[in-house]
Design an enzyme around this catalytic site. Structure first.
Site, short mmCIF file in Angstrom:
data_model
loop_
_atom_site.label_atom_id
_atom_site.label_comp_id
_atom_site.label_asym_id
_atom_site.label_seq_id
_atom_site.Cartn_x
_atom_site.Cartn_y
_atom_site.Cartn_z
N PHE A 373 -28.94 79.56 20.92
CA PHE A 373 -27.73 78.97 21.50
C PHE A 373 -26.78 78.37 20.46
CE2 PHE A 373 -31.50 77.96 24.15
CZ PHE A 373 -31.38 79.02 25.01
N CYS A 374 -26.67 78.97 19.29
CA CYS A 374 -25.78 78.44 18.24
C CYS A 374 -26.07 76.98 17.93
CB CYS A 374 -24.30 78.61 18.60
SG CYS A 374 -23.79 80.30 18.57
N ALA A 375 -27.30 76.56 18.18
CA ALA A 375 -27.71 75.21 17.78
C ALA A 375 -29.03 75.42 17.05
CB ALA A 375 -27.87 74.32 19.00
#
Ligand code: PMP
Length: 461
Positions: A373-375
């Protein structure tokens, strides 16, 4: 509650769009991926249809349509400020294309200050948009998260103290796009200010789901900078904003240079425009602003508190139901009344996240997200993935990359949709082997995003 949800559904475009299933049938798409992007409000589409006959170039034209377009574009700044209680006079709204661009812009601007050794204090739970832009311009440190993924505010204070006045900016997400945790932004603002730092809140997940108040400049709880994206708040036309004190953006070297950002140029000098225009070079996205402003009006009419309460109840209902499914491990808030937005990240042990998200789509037309999740650093910590393990997976593309599955609700999601999800997850959990055989191996890495070949598309654009 169901009456509320019925009313909300009427506001949204495409809630009954039929999408194909693997059995050859069709079902209404269930979108539980609102943290990535939301569908448009009808009101937004209507506002655009009403506006387009008047659409024209902003700022430079003298024709009637151009003046009208410019007025609408400029008036949007005031409406956006009111929505988040920004200061009418001291703050400016800079139009960007999304949160990522807004934070990059702020990083670029703040890096121009001459303060040698300045530190940006971020956290371990940030989206990459609020991590990477700072890395090449400042010394960056990260306040840690606990084993549930909650920010440890004491660590943030410890680091503020350790850097002894060198922290220029505390940059923190308002709500996590992975676990849904809401950070205590006002408490963090007080701490940041106490140690002489400013605060940026990444509002990408917070602003669409909760009331946000930037508070007065003379309050210690004041939020100095706020960024958010329209496409996560029912206005998908490529706009976003950065809000902050005009003073920060006045005498700077613009990141983008070109028309609109200047007063006068010769071959020998450039006289830059003042803020916000020096930060908005090029022809502006007026349609994106019409959309964002209309979405704000609709959200305001419903009431952000009403939205937050509805989504909170819906996600509590979901959490309770998922807890009854064997082999589901949820990440994030452990206590029922912890403050969060409508997001759950989980694993179903024994089935890879990417495959699980595909099965949900093929079996029940449910859209969820899987991966990191782009984290990345945040999910890696939640999953205890060391750099060594990450390198291992990088070198072995045939082994499915670890990750999580994420459900994220919007105001229009219904209890019935959650029941469909829970029923489908329950069936998969009981028959993992059968589903794995049916749908084969998952994609190799979270980055590989090949189009679905199966089932065939019908009536799709
Ligand atoms: N911050 C957070 C917390 C997000 O969830 C996202 C989007 N997933 C972003 C920043 C980046 O938003 P955008 O892609 O609209 O720039």
């Amino acid at each position: 509650m169901d009456e509320l949800s019925k009313g909300f559904r009427k506001l949204i475009v495409g809630v009954n769009t039929q999408v194909p299933l693997s059995n050859g049938g069709y079902a209404a798409a269930i979108n539980l991926d609102n943290a990535a992007t939301t569908p448009p409000f009808h009101s937004v589409m209507e506002a655009i249809t009403k506006f387009v006959p008047w659409y024209s170039s902003v700022h430079r034209g003298t024709g009637y349509k151009s003046i009208l377009s410019s007025d609408i574009y400029e008036a949007g700044r005031g409406i956006i400020k009111r929505f988040v209680h920004a200061d009418k006079n001291k703050d400016i709204v800079i139009y960007t294309k999304n949160t990522t661009e807004a934070i990059n812009l702020l990083a670029y601007v703040l890096a121009q200050d001459e303060d040698e050794g300045a530190v940006v204090l971020s956290t371990e739970m940030e989206h990459l948009a609020n991590d990477l832009p700072w890395r090449d311009k400042f010394k960056v440190d990260y306040a840690c998260t606990d084993k549930h993924g909650r920010l440890v505010v004491e660590d943030l204070e410890l680091k503020l103290r350790k850097y002894d006045g060198k922290v220029k900016l505390v940059t923190v997400t308002g709500a996590s796009n992975v676990t849904g945790y809401k950070n205590p932004i006002y408490e963090i603002a007080v701490l940041a200010h106490r140690y002489g730092a400013k605060i940026l809140v990444d509002g990408a997940q917070l602003v669409p789901h909760c009331p946000v108040d930037m508070k007065d400049f003379d309050s210690s709880e004041h939020i100095d900078y706020l960024a958010f994206s329209a496409h996560k708040m029912y206005a998908p036309f490529g706009s976003g904003v950065l809000i902050g004190p005009k003073q920060t953006f006045e005498k700077i070297e613009p990141v983008y240079k070109g028309g609109g950002a200047v007063k006068l140029v010769s071959h020998h000098f450039i006289d830059w425009e003042g803020a916000p225009y020096n930060n908005e070079a090029g022809t502006p996205n007026v349609i994106g602003i019409v959309a964002l402003v209309e979405a704000i009006k609709t959200l305001d009419r419903i009431g952000m508190n009403v939205i937050h309460e509805y989504e909170k109840k819906l996600i509590e209902y979901t959490t309770k139901a998922l807890a009854g499914i064997p082999d589901i491990v949820m990440y994030g808030p452990s206590e029922k009344d912890e403050d969060k937005i409508g997001i759950i990240a989980f694993e179903l042990m024994g089935i890879e996240p990417r495959l699980l998200s595909q099965v949900l789509s093929w079996e029940a037309a449910i859209a969820v997200r899987s991966g990191l999740f782009c984290a990345h650093p945040y999910v890696e910590k939640l999953l205890k993935l060391t750099d060594q393990k990450l390198r291992y997976y990088q070198k072995k593309p045939d082994i499915p990359f670890p990750g999580l599955v994420r459900i994220s609700v919007g105001l229009y999601n219904s209890y019935r949709e959650i029941d469909v999800l829970v029923d489908c997850l329950g069936r998969i959990a009981k028959n993992k082997k059968e589903y794995k055989q049916k749908y084969g191996k998952p994609q190799k890495t979270p980055e590989s995003n090949q189009p679905l070949l199966y089932p065939p598309r019908r009536n799709a654009p």
